[in-house]
Motif scaffolding. Structure first.
Motif, PDB file in Angstrom:
ATOM      1  N   GLU A  24       0.832  -1.207   0.000  1.00 21.30           N
ATOM      2  CA  GLU A  24       0.000   0.000   0.000  1.00 21.30           C
ATOM      3  C   GLU A  24       0.868   1.260   0.000  1.00 21.30           C
ATOM      4  N   ALA A  25       1.919   1.232   0.802  1.00 23.91           N
ATOM      5  CA  ALA A  25       2.825   2.394   0.858  1.00 23.91           C
ATOM      6  C   ALA A  25       3.542   2.589  -0.478  1.00 23.91           C
ATOM      7  N   GLU A  27       2.446   1.702  -3.442  1.00 25.60           N
ATOM      8  CA  GLU A  27       1.475   2.198  -4.418  1.00 25.60           C
ATOM      9  C   GLU A  27       1.205   3.691  -4.207  1.00 25.60           C
ATOM     10  N   GLU A  28       1.126   4.117  -2.963  1.00 27.03           N
ATOM     11  CA  GLU A  28       0.906   5.542  -2.673  1.00 27.03           C
ATOM     12  C   GLU A  28       2.106   6.371  -3.121  1.00 27.03           C
ATOM     13  N   GLN A  29       3.301   5.843  -2.861  1.00 27.98           N
ATOM     14  CA  GLN A  29       4.512   6.551  -3.293  1.00 27.98           C
ATOM     15  C   GLN A  29       4.532   6.669  -4.813  1.00 27.98           C
ATOM     16  N   ARG A  31       1.959   6.667  -6.829  1.00 30.20           N
ATOM     17  CA  ARG A  31       0.896   7.608  -7.215  1.00 30.20           C
ATOM     18  C   ARG A  31       1.369   9.048  -7.065  1.00 30.20           C
ATOM     19  N   LEU A  32       2.039   9.340  -5.946  1.00 31.07           N
ATOM     20  CA  LEU A  32       2.538  10.697  -5.704  1.00 31.07           C
ATOM     21  C   LEU A  32       3.644  11.066  -6.694  1.00 31.07           C
ATOM     22  N   ALA A 135       6.543   0.372  -7.869  1.00 38.26           N
ATOM     23  CA  ALA A 135       5.456  -0.150  -7.037  1.00 38.26           C
ATOM     24  C   ALA A 135       5.241  -1.634  -7.320  1.00 38.26           C
TER      25      ALA A 135
END
Length: 160
Positions: A24-25, A27-29, A31-32, A135
């Protein structure tokens, strides 16, 4: 033996939680990072627009300068009685040559700027793909770690 089983189950639980939390982390990284690179592309598009506008303004100014120089040459030649002379025509040719040289330089610089802009946009696209791939790599590394935890808990020492 029951304590060892409890520790193995807890280890598996932590491995699963770590896998999902890490994924999850990542994927968020990603995305950002993709958002950042998208903003960089917007900036590059604005820079390119500014470059195009500047080249357009300089082109118009170059043409104005040539027209002004032709007017001055005609005025001077006419006031001296040489309005139909070959000297005036030579002056016109020189003015046109200088204007064309200036327009050529503007066009060449614009082409260079466009190529740089295209390269910067391509780099942003590559960076966006790299963020996405990072990711995916994190997911697979986490899955491998989870598998290692499971095989270790199953008592397969060769995988520990």
């Amino acid at each position: 033996m029951a304590a060892a089983t409890a520790i193995a189950v807890a280890g598996i639980g932590l491995g699963v939680a770590s896998f999902f939390g890490g994924n999850e982390a990542a994927e968020e990284q990603a995305r950002l990072q993709k958002m950042k690179f998208a903003e960089e592309k917007k900036i590059e598009a604005q820079k390119r627009l500014g470059m195009e506008l500047d080249a357009s303004r300089r082109t118009v100014q170059q043409i104005r300068n040539a027209q002004q120089a032709r007017s001055i040459a005609l005025n001077n030649a006419t006031s001296q009685g040489a309005g139909q002379s070959s000297g005036l025509m030579g002056g016109y040719a020189q003015i046109s040559g200088q204007a064309n040289q200036g327009l050529l330089a503007i066009g060449q610089n614009l082409d260079i700027g466009r190529k740089i802009s295209d390269s910067n946009m391509a780099i942003s696209d590559i960076n966006m793909s790299l963020a996405e791939n990072a990711a995916d790599a994190s997911f697979w590394a986490g899955l491998g770690g989870l598998g290692k935890s499971l095989t270790g808990a199953a008592g397969l020492p060769m995988f520990q």
